[in-house]
Design an enzyme around this catalytic site. Sequence first.
Site, PDB file in Angstrom:
ATOM      1  N   LYS A 283       0.843  -1.006   0.058  1.00 55.55           N
ATOM      2  CA  LYS A 283       0.084   0.002  -0.006  1.00 55.55           C
ATOM      3  C   LYS A 283       1.015   1.380   0.117  1.00 55.55           C
ATOM      4  CE  LYS A 283      -3.787  -1.916   2.501  1.00 55.55           C
ATOM      5  NZ  LYS A 283      -4.903  -1.668   1.776  1.00 55.55           N
ATOM      6  N   ARG A 357     -10.181 -11.782   2.095  1.00 53.61           N
ATOM      7  CA  ARG A 357     -11.012 -12.859   1.587  1.00 53.61           C
ATOM      8  C   ARG A 357     -10.283 -14.231   1.984  1.00 53.61           C
ATOM      9  NH1 ARG A 357     -11.688  -9.470  -3.707  1.00 53.61           N
ATOM     10  NH2 ARG A 357     -11.237  -7.915  -2.355  1.00 53.61           N
TER      11      ARG A 357
HETATM   12  N1  BES Z   1      -7.942  -3.810   4.597  1.00 47.91           N
HETATM   13  C1  BES Z   1      -8.318  -3.520   3.182  1.00 47.91           C
HETATM   14  C2  BES Z   1      -9.474  -2.696   3.109  1.00 47.91           C
HETATM   15  C3  BES Z   1      -9.852  -1.391   3.572  1.00 47.91           C
HETATM   16  C4  BES Z   1      -9.401  -0.286   2.935  1.00 47.91           C
HETATM   17  C5  BES Z   1     -10.432  -1.232   4.616  1.00 47.91           C
HETATM   18  C6  BES Z   1      -9.490   0.939   3.287  1.00 47.91           C
HETATM   19  C7  BES Z   1     -10.621   0.031   5.223  1.00 47.91           C
HETATM   20  C8  BES Z   1      -9.982   1.272   4.369  1.00 47.91           C
HETATM   21  C9  BES Z   1      -8.450  -4.841   2.273  1.00 47.91           C
HETATM   22  O1  BES Z   1      -7.697  -5.786   2.638  1.00 47.91           O
HETATM   23  C10 BES Z   1      -7.853  -4.204   1.179  1.00 47.91           C
HETATM   24  O2  BES Z   1      -6.632  -3.924   0.838  1.00 47.91           O
HETATM   25  N2  BES Z   1      -8.704  -4.378   0.064  1.00 47.91           N
HETATM   26  C11 BES Z   1      -8.289  -3.913  -1.254  1.00 47.91           C
HETATM   27  C12 BES Z   1      -8.943  -4.807  -2.195  1.00 47.91           C
HETATM   28  C13 BES Z   1      -8.260  -4.686  -3.672  1.00 47.91           C
HETATM   29  C14 BES Z   1      -6.794  -5.011  -3.661  1.00 47.91           C
HETATM   30  C15 BES Z   1      -9.091  -5.658  -4.540  1.00 47.91           C
HETATM   31  C16 BES Z   1      -8.912  -2.504  -1.422  1.00 47.91           C
HETATM   32  O3  BES Z   1     -10.078  -2.391  -0.982  1.00 47.91           O
HETATM   33  O4  BES Z   1      -8.368  -1.779  -2.295  1.00 47.91           O
HETATM   34 MN    MN Z   2      -5.313  -5.622   2.220  1.00 48.03          MN
END
Ligand code: BES
Ligand code: MN
Length: 546
Positions: A283, A357
């Site tokens: 990230k 997931r």
């Molecule tokens: N933990 C994050 C989701 C999240 C993002 C929670 C922002 C709270 C605030 C999750 O693991 C994630 O990174 N999801 C990705 C999925 C994507 C790579 C398909 C996302 O939402 O960007």
């Molecule tokens: Mn994630």
Amino acid sequence: MDFELKNLRPGDAVAHDEQALAMLLGRDDTGAAFRRQGKGGAALAALLDKARKSGDFGGRPGELLGAWGATGLDAPRLWLAGVGTAEPKDLRRAAVAAVQAAQRSGARTLTLCLARRPGAARLMSIVKGAAEAAYEYTTTKSAAALKKEEEDKPRSRLTRIVLAFEGADDEERKRAFARAVSVARGVELAREWANRPANHATPTMLADAARQLARRHKALKCEVLDAKAMERLGMGALLSVARGAHEPPRLVVLHYQGAAKGEAPVALVGKGITFDSGGISIKPAAGMEEMKYDMSGAASVLGVMQALAETAPAINVVGLMALSENMPGSKATHPGDVVTSMSGQTIEVINTDAEGRLVLCDALSYAARFSPRAVVDIATLTGACVIALGNVRSGLYSNDDALAAALLDAGEAALDAAWRMPLDDEYAEQIKSRFADLANTGGRPAGSVTAAKFLQRFVGEAPWAHLDIAGTAWKSGKSKGATGRPVGLLVHWLLAQADAAPAKKPAAARKAAAAAKTVKAAKALKAVKAAKPAAKTKKAAAKAKS
Ligand code: BES
Ligand code: MN
Ligand code: ZN
């Protein structure tokens, strides 16, 4: 925070030497109601009428008027707090405003006084509102800094909240109050763990917290699976997330038994990523520290289990916490890797940041072993859900209309609302993979839906619901921190089930419990156990593996 229920009328409360007193008053409340009430009634009535006449207080929700040292009243710090038409939402607002005012004043005890006896829902919203406003995170601050803070700002001195109204000593109110306090404590436990930084809330530490909780409560049992146990079970998806981390993963299984042993449990499955760096699909740095909250689903399971243990409803619940870090490392899963889940389905890991997931799918397969009558998973799963619903409502997905309706109702009643989202099969097109049975991402369109479609591939026969709490589990900005949602929704839903359960269930549970005390009864308990069709359990396990 300590909570107490007191049988006390407003007119008496103001004549008490309370440290801080907030009168919760509605739009239509006038002095007439209190004038002949107790020693302080006349003075309170005069004050209220004067305030109303001057236009300084109209009883509107959230309105707060301080009346320090008012004549004829023994309570030095008195606030008139508006509750409008006394809707639960408005009562919560008033409780929050009163607690904040009391904190600024430096009082140690705050009495919230109501003009009318509240029902269970109103009582709950006041207690929860007060508790949520009073919670303060201190765990990783030094003792010296905390001491200085208490000297400079008296905020942290408030340690007791008393709820007072006439008729507070009836059994129904006492029960509702005890429930409300347990829910508030469950919310607080979830907030506390979610707020703790990743180095103070590792999978091991959370598993230890679950074990300790079970040690404190007879109705709880705790099992903890480590990486070896997961390997034996074939949890290749969960393990693929933990690969890049030094911290070992854990799968916590908390059993709450309030009904007969043979009674099918409800399964709760929480996402517990104690830190989500994104893994190799790392990230951006800005805001990454917020990913310590990525275990909020698991923390909410812990909070719910504590509330159940304290309120002892006649149901069975299994709470699972799928705990891991998501880190980049030389052993980390590469984008493009194909992993094999416990269900046997292979998954192409397109993006290692879609890790929630991956841990949940194996935990869902494991949950099926308990032949649950319903499965609800709770996860800070997608940024896309934050875009869709913001921080007001959690996203709710379900393959069962009755379950969805019950959860939505519970959300409304608990002031912890959700919104139903779609699960059309067309969305599953996006998670098809050329190299595995399915892919862990489905591109940007409908990102929250495709995540839910992924999870749906791993649920057994039981009705299933998924709560995406990415937007609701914490707040950013000035009042940043964990919210403890959706503990309120879940506990409300579970208690409603216990309340609605046919009388035979609690009776069976009581019988089994009483029976366990004698040798003769140990046999009876065995009979209850045997009554659970073993074939069904095996079938569920086999299904989970297929
Ligand atoms: N933990 C994050 C989701 C999240 C993002 C929670 C922002 C709270 C605030 C999750 O693991 C994630 O990174 N999801 C990705 C999925 C994507 C790579 C398909 C996302 O939402 O960007
Ligand atoms: Mn994630
Ligand atoms: Zn995540």
